[in-house]
Write a protein that holds these residues in place. Sequence first.
Motif, short mmCIF file in Angstrom:
data_model
loop_
_atom_site.label_atom_id
_atom_site.label_comp_id
_atom_site.label_asym_id
_atom_site.label_seq_id
_atom_site.Cartn_x
_atom_site.Cartn_y
_atom_site.Cartn_z
N LYS A 31 1.45 -1.21 -0.17
CA LYS A 31 -0.15 -0.26 0.02
C LYS A 31 1.01 1.17 0.00
O LYS A 31 1.84 0.94 0.02
CB LYS A 31 -0.67 0.20 1.11
CG LYS A 31 -0.23 -0.36 2.21
CD LYS A 31 -0.65 -0.02 3.23
CE LYS A 31 -0.21 0.05 5.11
NZ LYS A 31 -0.99 -0.43 5.55
N ASP A 32 0.52 2.54 -0.76
CA ASP A 32 0.94 3.58 -0.44
C ASP A 32 2.12 3.38 -1.34
O ASP A 32 3.75 4.16 -1.28
CB ASP A 32 1.74 4.09 1.13
CG ASP A 32 0.38 4.56 2.04
OD1 ASP A 32 -0.85 4.87 1.09
OD2 ASP A 32 -0.06 4.45 3.32
N GLY A 33 1.91 3.20 -1.86
CA GLY A 33 3.88 2.88 -3.07
C GLY A 33 5.10 1.87 -2.32
O GLY A 33 5.93 2.97 -3.12
N GLN A 34 4.16 1.86 -1.11
CA GLN A 34 5.94 1.37 -0.43
C GLN A 34 6.07 -0.46 -1.79
O GLN A 34 4.99 -0.95 -2.06
CB GLN A 34 5.56 0.41 0.42
CG GLN A 34 5.73 2.19 1.66
CD GLN A 34 5.28 2.21 2.93
OE1 GLN A 34 4.33 1.68 3.37
NE2 GLN A 34 5.82 3.38 3.10
N ARG A 93 2.55 4.57 -9.10
CA ARG A 93 3.94 5.41 -8.14
C ARG A 93 4.86 3.94 -7.93
O ARG A 93 5.89 4.32 -7.74
CB ARG A 93 3.13 5.16 -6.72
CG ARG A 93 4.17 6.05 -5.96
CD ARG A 93 2.97 6.64 -4.57
NE ARG A 93 3.93 6.69 -3.63
CZ ARG A 93 3.07 6.73 -2.45
NH1 ARG A 93 1.97 7.71 -1.78
NH2 ARG A 93 3.91 7.50 -1.27
N HIS A 94 4.26 2.50 -7.97
CA HIS A 94 4.88 0.94 -7.90
C HIS A 94 6.44 1.33 -9.29
O HIS A 94 7.48 1.00 -8.97
CB HIS A 94 4.74 0.16 -7.05
CG HIS A 94 4.07 -0.15 -6.60
ND1 HIS A 94 2.21 0.03 -6.74
CD2 HIS A 94 4.24 -0.22 -4.87
CE1 HIS A 94 2.04 -0.27 -5.11
NE2 HIS A 94 2.87 -0.21 -4.27
N ILE A 95 5.54 1.74 -10.17
CA ILE A 95 6.70 1.14 -11.71
C ILE A 95 7.52 2.58 -11.30
O ILE A 95 8.59 2.36 -11.98
CB ILE A 95 5.45 1.36 -12.44
CG1 ILE A 95 4.49 0.64 -12.70
CG2 ILE A 95 6.03 1.08 -13.56
CD1 ILE A 95 3.75 -0.02 -13.51
N THR A 96 6.95 3.71 -11.20
CA THR A 96 7.99 5.10 -11.17
C THR A 96 9.12 4.44 -10.68
O THR A 96 10.48 4.35 -10.28
CB THR A 96 7.33 5.97 -10.53
OG1 THR A 96 6.63 6.38 -11.81
CG2 THR A 96 8.02 7.23 -10.64
N GLY A 97 8.78 3.83 -9.25
CA GLY A 97 10.10 3.66 -7.92
C GLY A 97 11.09 2.62 -8.45
O GLY A 97 12.06 2.77 -7.90
N LEU A 98 10.14 1.56 -8.96
CA LEU A 98 11.00 0.64 -9.92
C LEU A 98 12.04 1.47 -10.37
O LEU A 98 13.00 0.55 -10.88
CB LEU A 98 10.02 -0.40 -10.50
CG LEU A 98 10.86 -2.12 -10.91
CD1 LEU A 98 11.34 -2.86 -9.53
CD2 LEU A 98 9.90 -3.00 -11.48
#
Length: 133
Positions: A51-54, A97-102
Amino acid sequence: MHYRAFNRILPGLLLLLVALALSACGGRARPDHIAAPDIPPSFDVTLIADKDGQFDLDGATLSEEDVKGALRYRRDQNNAARTVLLKRGEKQKVTGRHITGLARVGFELKARTFLQEKEGGEITEVRGEAAAK
């Protein structure tokens, strides 16, 4: 009379055309991700979307910066992660958000990053690019 009506409509039409032109010039929100023809048989690290891009890494919920720290620690221990896979969580979908962080993790740590948005689905490679200044 018709001239006044035209003067009222013209600014609205110009504003609409400018808005359409700007929206057509906008960039993509997600980094490039392509179907990977050379998917490795196994991955060094598997992250689960939380959750929350974590991210969930071995049962621990980590932010993007924490994931970078964990992967840097592995590199310092001569166990560098060259391939990272992000999978959908049980209750959490993979978000932008997950993809950008990855993509940032892969770009900064020079690792190949992959994404599997659906369980048993296609695996795609995520590639981050440096922003133009």
